[in-house]
Design a protein around this motif. Structure first.
Motif, PDB file in Angstrom:
ATOM      1  N   ALA A   1      30.442 109.370  38.223  1.00 16.10           N
ATOM      2  CA  ALA A   1      30.288 108.435  37.316  1.00 16.10           C
ATOM      3  C   ALA A   1      31.332 108.186  36.278  1.00 16.10           C
ATOM      4  CB  ALA A   1      28.655 108.487  36.753  1.00 16.10           C
ATOM      5  N   ASP A   2      32.609 108.182  36.502  1.00 18.68           N
ATOM      6  CA  ASP A   2      33.620 107.995  35.719  1.00 18.68           C
ATOM      7  C   ASP A   2      33.520 106.797  34.946  1.00 18.68           C
ATOM      8  OD1 ASP A   2      34.821 106.500  37.623  1.00 18.68           O
ATOM      9  OD2 ASP A   2      36.292 108.060  38.219  1.00 18.68           O
ATOM     10  N   ASP A   3      34.574 106.657  33.748  1.00 17.94           N
ATOM     11  CA  ASP A   3      34.732 105.505  33.183  1.00 17.94           C
ATOM     12  C   ASP A   3      35.036 104.236  33.940  1.00 17.94           C
ATOM     13  OD1 ASP A   3      33.533 106.612  30.754  1.00 17.94           O
ATOM     14  OD2 ASP A   3      35.517 107.248  29.823  1.00 17.94           O
ATOM     15  N   PRO A   4      36.010 104.136  34.839  1.00 14.47           N
ATOM     16  CA  PRO A   4      36.390 103.231  35.632  1.00 14.47           C
ATOM     17  C   PRO A   4      35.361 102.725  36.310  1.00 14.47           C
ATOM     18  CG  PRO A   4      38.150 104.680  35.504  1.00 14.47           C
ATOM     19  CD  PRO A   4      36.885 105.102  34.929  1.00 14.47           C
ATOM     20  N   THR A   5      34.550 103.550  36.898  1.00 15.34           N
ATOM     21  CA  THR A   5      33.496 103.050  37.847  1.00 15.34           C
ATOM     22  C   THR A   5      32.234 102.506  36.798  1.00 15.34           C
ATOM     23  OG1 THR A   5      33.966 104.883  39.289  1.00 15.34           O
ATOM     24  CG2 THR A   5      31.698 103.882  39.588  1.00 15.34           C
ATOM     25  N   ARG A   6      31.973 103.000  35.848  1.00 12.84           N
ATOM     26  CA  ARG A   6      30.862 102.595  34.893  1.00 12.84           C
ATOM     27  C   ARG A   6      31.343 101.129  34.586  1.00 12.84           C
ATOM     28  NH1 ARG A   6      27.152 105.442  33.020  1.00 12.84           N
ATOM     29  NH2 ARG A   6      27.483 104.598  30.887  1.00 12.84           N
ATOM     30  N   THR A   7      32.833 100.758  34.237  1.00 14.78           N
ATOM     31  CA  THR A   7      32.961  99.750  33.871  1.00 14.78           C
ATOM     32  C   THR A   7      32.756  98.596  34.891  1.00 14.78           C
ATOM     33  OG1 THR A   7      34.471 100.673  32.235  1.00 14.78           O
ATOM     34  CG2 THR A   7      35.008  98.422  32.845  1.00 14.78           C
TER      35      THR A   7
ATOM     36  N   LEU B   1      28.369 106.715  45.107  1.00  7.61           N
ATOM     37  CA  LEU B   1      29.395 106.540  44.123  1.00  7.61           C
ATOM     38  C   LEU B   1      30.638 106.318  45.112  1.00  7.61           C
ATOM     39  CD1 LEU B   1      28.408 108.867  41.063  1.00  7.61           C
ATOM     40  CD2 LEU B   1      29.064 106.273  40.965  1.00  7.61           C
ATOM     41  N   ARG B   2      30.958 107.348  46.046  1.00  5.01           N
ATOM     42  CA  ARG B   2      32.113 107.474  46.696  1.00  5.01           C
ATOM     43  C   ARG B   2      32.396 106.080  47.514  1.00  5.01           C
ATOM     44  NH1 ARG B   2      30.735 112.789  46.656  1.00  5.01           N
ATOM     45  NH2 ARG B   2      29.645 112.238  48.677  1.00  5.01           N
ATOM     46  N   ARG B   3      31.446 105.580  47.962  1.00  3.47           N
ATOM     47  CA  ARG B   3      31.122 104.331  48.928  1.00  3.47           C
ATOM     48  C   ARG B   3      31.626 103.297  48.134  1.00  3.47           C
ATOM     49  NH1 ARG B   3      27.283 105.749  51.772  1.00  3.47           N
ATOM     50  NH2 ARG B   3      25.763 105.337  50.122  1.00  3.47           N
ATOM     51  N   TYR B   4      30.999 103.126  46.812  1.00  2.00           N
ATOM     52  CA  TYR B   4      31.165 102.115  45.946  1.00  2.00           C
ATOM     53  C   TYR B   4      32.657 101.922  45.414  1.00  2.00           C
ATOM     54  CZ  TYR B   4      30.557  98.817  41.960  1.00  2.00           C
ATOM     55  OH  TYR B   4      30.871  97.833  41.026  1.00  2.00           O
ATOM     56  N   GLN B   5      33.292 103.287  45.171  1.00  2.00           N
ATOM     57  CA  GLN B   5      34.490 103.481  44.608  1.00  2.00           C
ATOM     58  C   GLN B   5      35.434 102.904  45.632  1.00  2.00           C
ATOM     59  OE1 GLN B   5      34.087 107.337  43.303  1.00  2.00           O
ATOM     60  NE2 GLN B   5      33.733 106.911  41.436  1.00  2.00           N
TER      61      GLN B   5
ATOM     62  N   ASP C   1      21.970 107.872  31.589  1.00  3.14           N
ATOM     63  CA  ASP C   1      22.878 106.944  31.902  1.00  3.14           C
ATOM     64  C   ASP C   1      23.182 107.043  33.402  1.00  3.14           C
ATOM     65  OD1 ASP C   1      23.970 106.676  29.308  1.00  3.14           O
ATOM     66  OD2 ASP C   1      25.131 108.523  29.068  1.00  3.14           O
ATOM     67  N   LEU C   2      22.883 108.277  34.175  1.00  2.29           N
ATOM     68  CA  LEU C   2      23.032 108.508  35.382  1.00  2.29           C
ATOM     69  C   LEU C   2      21.799 107.507  36.341  1.00  2.29           C
ATOM     70  CD1 LEU C   2      24.734 109.381  37.634  1.00  2.29           C
ATOM     71  CD2 LEU C   2      23.437 111.543  37.527  1.00  2.29           C
ATOM     72  N   ALA C   3      20.539 107.261  35.630  1.00  6.58           N
ATOM     73  CA  ALA C   3      19.839 106.269  36.221  1.00  6.58           C
ATOM     74  C   ALA C   3      20.215 104.974  36.253  1.00  6.58           C
ATOM     75  CB  ALA C   3      18.514 106.593  35.474  1.00  6.58           C
ATOM     76  N   ASP C   4      21.066 104.519  35.007  1.00  8.16           N
ATOM     77  CA  ASP C   4      21.569 103.348  35.010  1.00  8.16           C
ATOM     78  C   ASP C   4      22.581 102.895  36.114  1.00  8.16           C
ATOM     79  OD1 ASP C   4      20.123 102.589  32.522  1.00  8.16           O
ATOM     80  OD2 ASP C   4      21.392 103.051  31.361  1.00  8.16           O
ATOM     81  N   VAL C   5      23.529 104.214  36.121  1.00 11.11           N
ATOM     82  CA  VAL C   5      24.255 103.893  37.236  1.00 11.11           C
ATOM     83  C   VAL C   5      23.652 103.883  38.778  1.00 11.11           C
ATOM     84  CG1 VAL C   5      26.113 105.284  38.712  1.00 11.11           C
ATOM     85  CG2 VAL C   5      26.143 105.283  36.168  1.00 11.11           C
ATOM     86  N   GLN C   6      22.509 104.625  38.974  1.00 13.73           N
ATOM     87  CA  GLN C   6      21.782 104.519  40.362  1.00 13.73           C
ATOM     88  C   GLN C   6      21.387 103.220  40.394  1.00 13.73           C
ATOM     89  OE1 GLN C   6      19.216 108.015  39.470  1.00 13.73           O
ATOM     90  NE2 GLN C   6      20.556 109.160  40.938  1.00 13.73           N
ATOM     91  N   GLN C   7      20.828 102.533  39.445  1.00 12.62           N
ATOM     92  CA  GLN C   7      20.271 101.240  39.539  1.00 12.62           C
ATOM     93  C   GLN C   7      21.169 100.304  39.688  1.00 12.62           C
ATOM     94  OE1 GLN C   7      16.903 100.360  39.185  1.00 12.62           O
ATOM     95  NE2 GLN C   7      17.583  98.257  39.777  1.00 12.62           N
ATOM     96  N   ARG C   8      22.621 100.327  39.136  1.00 13.77           N
ATOM     97  CA  ARG C   8      23.476  99.302  39.591  1.00 13.77           C
ATOM     98  C   ARG C   8      23.806  99.544  41.052  1.00 13.77           C
ATOM     99  NH1 ARG C   8      25.340  96.702  34.895  1.00 13.77           N
ATOM    100  NH2 ARG C   8      23.686  96.377  33.534  1.00 13.77           N
ATOM    101  N   LEU C   9      23.971 100.821  41.427  1.00 12.33           N
ATOM    102  CA  LEU C   9      24.652 101.205  42.753  1.00 12.33           C
ATOM    103  C   LEU C   9      23.416 100.727  43.861  1.00 12.33           C
ATOM    104  CD1 LEU C   9      25.769 104.765  42.548  1.00 12.33           C
ATOM    105  CD2 LEU C   9      27.236 102.796  42.951  1.00 12.33           C
ATOM    106  N   HIS C  10      22.134 100.819  43.537  1.00 11.81           N
ATOM    107  CA  HIS C  10      21.064 100.211  44.256  1.00 11.81           C
ATOM    108  C   HIS C  10      21.108  98.531  44.491  1.00 11.81           C
ATOM    109  CE1 HIS C  10      17.188  99.811  46.001  1.00 11.81           C
ATOM    110  NE2 HIS C  10      16.720  98.867  45.040  1.00 11.81           N
TER     111      HIS C  10
ATOM    112  N   LEU D   1      30.814  98.894  37.298  1.00 16.27           N
ATOM    113  CA  LEU D   1      29.310  98.726  37.578  1.00 16.27           C
ATOM    114  C   LEU D   1      28.720  97.700  36.293  1.00 16.27           C
ATOM    115  CD1 LEU D   1      28.186 102.068  38.696  1.00 16.27           C
ATOM    116  CD2 LEU D   1      27.832  99.938  39.941  1.00 16.27           C
ATOM    117  N   GLY D   2      29.608  97.557  35.194  1.00 14.39           N
ATOM    118  CA  GLY D   2      29.020  96.661  34.327  1.00 14.39           C
ATOM    119  C   GLY D   2      28.315  97.489  33.089  1.00 14.39           C
ATOM    120  N   LEU D   3      28.388  98.808  33.109  1.00 16.80           N
ATOM    121  CA  LEU D   3      27.942  99.654  32.134  1.00 16.80           C
ATOM    122  C   LEU D   3      28.784 100.089  31.109  1.00 16.80           C
ATOM    123  CD1 LEU D   3      26.081 101.869  34.808  1.00 16.80           C
ATOM    124  CD2 LEU D   3      25.068 100.134  33.322  1.00 16.80           C
TER     125      LEU D   3
END
Length: 109
Positions: A99-105, A84-88, A54-63, A107-109
Motif C-alpha cells: 500500500a505504497d504512496d502512488p497506490t494510495r493516491t 494490491l498487485r492486481r490493482y497496481q 490505514d490498511l482497512a481503508d485500502v482494503q475498502q477501496r480495493l473492495h 485509490l484516493g487515500l
C-alpha cells in the motif's frame, strides 16, 4: 620525540586509521562482503508501514474497485497483497503488492 611519533603511527595503523599512504582496513581485499539483501516475505505476504486503520481503508477501496473480496480487517495477508498487485497492474502502477504512496493516491487515500 621520535619514539612518540612511532608509537602514535603504530597505534593509528593498527586501528586502521592511516593518515599515511598505503592500504587501510577499508580498502583491504580481505574485508567481508556486505550482507545479502533481505529475503522477500513468505507466501506473498507484503510488509506495510501503515496502521491497521490505514490498511482497512485500502482494503475498502480495493473492495469498491472490485479487486478485493476478503475481510476488511486492516491485516496484510495474501488476499490483500494479491488485490494490491492486481490493482497496481490494472492502473499502470509499479506492482509491489504494498500500500505504497502512488497506490494510495490512485485509490484516493
Amino acid at each position: 620525540m621520535k619514539a612518540w611519533f612511532y608509537l602514535v603511527s603504530a597505534v593509528l595503523l593498527l586501528a586502521g586509521c592511516s593518515w599515511m599512504s598505503g592500504p587501510t582496513a577499508q580498502t583491504s581485499p580481505h574485508t567481508a562482503p556486505p550482507p545479502p539483501a533481505a529475503a522477500p516475505p513468505p507466501s506473498g505476504i507484503a510488509q506495510s508501514s501503515h496502521s491497521v486503520g490505514d490498511l482497512a481503508d485500502v482494503q475498502q477501496r480495493l473492495h469498491e474497485a472490485g479487486d478485493y473480496a476478503g475481510p476488511i480487517d486492516g491485516k496484510m495477508g495474501t488476499a490483500t497483497g494479491a488485490a494490491l498487485r492486481r490493482y497496481q497492474s490494472e492502473h499502470d502502477l509499479e506492482v509491489t503488492g504494498l500500500a505504497d504512496d502512488p497506490t494510495r493516491t490512485k485509490l484516493g487515500l
